[in-house]
Write a protein that holds these residues in place. Structure first.
Motif, PDB file in Angstrom:
ATOM      1  N   ILE A  63      57.540 137.111 -10.077  1.00 13.13           N
ATOM      2  CA  ILE A  63      57.538 136.974 -11.546  1.00 13.13           C
ATOM      3  C   ILE A  63      56.482 137.896 -12.157  1.00 13.13           C
ATOM      4  N   TRP A  64      55.289 137.920 -11.562  1.00 18.68           N
ATOM      5  CA  TRP A  64      54.221 138.763 -12.086  1.00 18.68           C
ATOM      6  C   TRP A  64      54.593 140.243 -11.954  1.00 18.68           C
ATOM      7  N   ILE A  65      55.050 140.603 -10.770  1.00 15.73           N
ATOM      8  CA  ILE A  65      55.392 142.003 -10.508  1.00 15.73           C
ATOM      9  C   ILE A  65      56.501 142.472 -11.452  1.00 15.73           C
ATOM     10  N   ASP A  66      57.529 141.653 -11.621  1.00 15.08           N
ATOM     11  CA  ASP A  66      58.680 142.045 -12.439  1.00 15.08           C
ATOM     12  C   ASP A  66      58.382 142.048 -13.940  1.00 15.08           C
ATOM     13  N   ASP A  67      57.602 141.088 -14.402  1.00 16.96           N
ATOM     14  CA  ASP A  67      57.451 140.905 -15.852  1.00 16.96           C
ATOM     15  C   ASP A  67      56.109 141.325 -16.438  1.00 16.96           C
ATOM     16  N   TYR A  68      55.058 141.409 -15.616  1.00 25.11           N
ATOM     17  CA  TYR A  68      53.726 141.596 -16.193  1.00 25.11           C
ATOM     18  C   TYR A  68      52.912 142.741 -15.593  1.00 25.11           C
ATOM     19  N   LYS A  69      53.147 143.088 -14.344  1.00 20.31           N
ATOM     20  CA  LYS A  69      52.325 144.075 -13.661  1.00 20.31           C
ATOM     21  C   LYS A  69      52.321 145.407 -14.420  1.00 20.31           C
ATOM     22  N   GLY A  70      51.109 145.962 -14.564  1.00 19.16           N
ATOM     23  CA  GLY A  70      50.957 147.264 -15.201  1.00 19.16           C
ATOM     24  C   GLY A  70      50.896 147.219 -16.717  1.00 19.16           C
ATOM     25  N   LYS A  71      51.066 146.041 -17.299  1.00 19.72           N
ATOM     26  CA  LYS A  71      51.004 145.918 -18.761  1.00 19.72           C
ATOM     27  C   LYS A  71      49.588 145.589 -19.192  1.00 19.72           C
ATOM     28  N   GLU A  72      49.222 146.071 -20.371  1.00 17.04           N
ATOM     29  CA  GLU A  72      47.937 145.719 -20.974  1.00 17.04           C
ATOM     30  C   GLU A  72      48.088 144.335 -21.591  1.00 17.04           C
ATOM     31  N   LEU A  73      47.460 143.342 -20.977  1.00 15.68           N
ATOM     32  CA  LEU A  73      47.596 141.970 -21.444  1.00 15.68           C
ATOM     33  C   LEU A  73      46.240 141.401 -21.827  1.00 15.68           C
ATOM     34  N   SER A  74      46.207 140.719 -22.955  1.00 15.96           N
ATOM     35  CA  SER A  74      44.984 140.027 -23.360  1.00 15.96           C
ATOM     36  C   SER A  74      44.826 138.774 -22.493  1.00 15.96           C
ATOM     37  N   ASP A  75      43.641 138.196 -22.528  1.00 17.75           N
ATOM     38  CA  ASP A  75      43.422 136.941 -21.812  1.00 17.75           C
ATOM     39  C   ASP A  75      44.406 135.878 -22.283  1.00 17.75           C
ATOM     40  N   GLU A  76      44.652 135.828 -23.588  1.00 19.75           N
ATOM     41  CA  GLU A  76      45.598 134.853 -24.145  1.00 19.75           C
ATOM     42  C   GLU A  76      47.003 135.058 -23.586  1.00 19.75           C
ATOM     43  N   ALA A  77      47.418 136.316 -23.476  1.00 20.90           N
ATOM     44  CA  ALA A  77      48.756 136.610 -22.945  1.00 20.90           C
ATOM     45  C   ALA A  77      48.853 136.221 -21.475  1.00 20.90           C
ATOM     46  N   ILE A  78      47.781 136.408 -20.731  1.00 20.71           N
ATOM     47  CA  ILE A  78      47.775 136.014 -19.318  1.00 20.71           C
ATOM     48  C   ILE A  78      47.846 134.503 -19.197  1.00 20.71           C
ATOM     49  N   ILE A  79      47.104 133.793 -20.020  1.00 18.82           N
ATOM     50  CA  ILE A  79      47.162 132.331 -20.025  1.00 18.82           C
ATOM     51  C   ILE A  79      48.574 131.875 -20.383  1.00 18.82           C
ATOM     52  N   ASP A  80      49.178 132.494 -21.385  1.00 20.11           N
ATOM     53  CA  ASP A  80      50.550 132.139 -21.768  1.00 20.11           C
ATOM     54  C   ASP A  80      51.530 132.384 -20.616  1.00 20.11           C
ATOM     55  N   ALA A  81      51.322 133.473 -19.875  1.00 23.63           N
ATOM     56  CA  ALA A  81      52.186 133.757 -18.726  1.00 23.63           C
ATOM     57  C   ALA A  81      52.074 132.649 -17.688  1.00 23.63           C
ATOM     58  N   MET A  82      50.855 132.186 -17.423  1.00 26.03           N
ATOM     59  CA  MET A  82      50.668 131.103 -16.455  1.00 26.03           C
ATOM     60  C   MET A  82      51.274 129.797 -16.952  1.00 26.03           C
ATOM     61  N   LEU A  83      51.186 129.559 -18.247  1.00 26.07           N
ATOM     62  CA  LEU A  83      51.781 128.342 -18.812  1.00 26.07           C
ATOM     63  C   LEU A  83      53.305 128.397 -18.732  1.00 26.07           C
ATOM     64  N   ASN A  84      53.866 129.560 -18.968  1.00 30.65           N
ATOM     65  CA  ASN A  84      55.323 129.731 -18.901  1.00 30.65           C
ATOM     66  C   ASN A  84      55.845 129.758 -17.471  1.00 30.65           C
ATOM     67  N   HIS A  85      54.993 130.169 -16.540  1.00 29.31           N
ATOM     68  CA  HIS A  85      55.381 130.286 -15.135  1.00 29.31           C
ATOM     69  C   HIS A  85      54.256 129.703 -14.273  1.00 29.31           C
ATOM     70  N   PRO A  86      54.159 128.368 -14.165  1.00 24.59           N
ATOM     71  CA  PRO A  86      53.054 127.750 -13.421  1.00 24.59           C
ATOM     72  C   PRO A  86      52.934 128.214 -11.972  1.00 24.59           C
ATOM     73  N   LYS A  87      54.009 128.745 -11.422  1.00 24.77           N
ATOM     74  CA  LYS A  87      53.972 129.270 -10.059  1.00 24.77           C
ATOM     75  C   LYS A  87      52.949 130.405  -9.930  1.00 24.77           C
ATOM     76  N   LEU A  88      52.617 131.036 -11.041  1.00 29.60           N
ATOM     77  CA  LEU A  88      51.649 132.135 -11.032  1.00 29.60           C
ATOM     78  C   LEU A  88      50.211 131.664 -10.835  1.00 29.60           C
ATOM     79  N   ILE A  89      49.963 130.379 -10.971  1.00 28.93           N
ATOM     80  CA  ILE A  89      48.591 129.864 -10.903  1.00 28.93           C
ATOM     81  C   ILE A  89      48.159 129.723  -9.447  1.00 28.93           C
ATOM     82  N   GLU A  90      47.020 130.341  -9.136  1.00 29.52           N
ATOM     83  CA  GLU A  90      46.442 130.242  -7.796  1.00 29.52           C
ATOM     84  C   GLU A  90      46.130 128.784  -7.494  1.00 29.52           C
ATOM     85  N   ARG A  91      46.248 128.416  -6.231  1.00 36.28           N
ATOM     86  CA  ARG A  91      46.042 127.022  -5.851  1.00 36.28           C
ATOM     87  C   ARG A  91      45.485 126.949  -4.438  1.00 36.28           C
ATOM     88  N   PRO A  92      44.900 125.793  -4.141  1.00 35.87           N
ATOM     89  CA  PRO A  92      44.614 124.651  -5.002  1.00 35.87           C
ATOM     90  C   PRO A  92      43.347 124.889  -5.818  1.00 35.87           C
TER      91      PRO A  92
END
Length: 113
Positions: A63-92
Motif C-alpha cells: 500500500i505504501w509503495i503503490d500509493d505514497y512512496k516518493g511523494k512529498e507528504l506532510s506529517d498530517e498526510a502520513i498520519i491520515d495514510a496510517m488511519l486509512n490503512h492501519p496495516k501501515l502502522i509498525e507493530r507492536p
C-alpha cells in the motif's frame, strides 16, 4: 497502565504480546486492526514514542509503495495514510503511561516497564 497495540496476524506482534504477558502485570490489549486508532490517539502515541509519523510507517508494505512512496507528504498526510490503512502502522507498540516503544526488538519493552 500498560497498553499493547497488537495485530495478531503479525509474528513480531504475537511475540510482543507473549513478552508483555510474561511480566504478569495487568495490561490492555488493543487490536488496532479491529478497533482503529482515532486521529487524536495516533498523534498521542507518536508523541509518546518521540518520533516523526514516517518512523511509524511500514514503508515496505505494498500500500505504501503503490500509493505514497516518493511523494512529498506532510506529517498530517502520513498520519491520515496510517488511519486509512492501519496495516501501515509498525507493530507492536507498547505504551506505559507517558512512555511508548515500538517493540522491535522485544527488549525495547524493558525500557518502559
Amino acid at each position: 497502565m500498560i497498553t499493547i497495540y497488537h495485530n495478531p496476524r503479525c509474528s513480531k506482534s504475537r511475540e510482543g504480546l507473549c513478552e508483555i504477558e510474561s511480566f504478569n502485570k495487568p495490561f490492555i490489549l488493543r487490536k488496532y486492526m479491529d478497533e482503529p486508532f482515532s486521529k487524536e490517539e495516533l498523534k498521542d502515541v507518536i508523541k509518546k514514542l518521540g518520533i516523526r509519523p514516517i518512523e511509524l510507517v511500514r514503508v515496505k508494505e505494498k500500500i505504501w509503495i503503490d500509493d505514497y512512496k516518493g511523494k512529498e507528504l506532510s506529517d498530517e498526510a502520513i498520519i491520515d495514510a496510517m488511519l486509512n490503512h492501519p496495516k501501515l502502522i509498525e507493530r507492536p507498540i507498547v505504551v506505559n503511561d507517558n512512555k511508548a516503544v515500538i517493540a522491535r526488538p522485544l527488549e525495547m519493552i524493558n525500557k518502559i516497564l
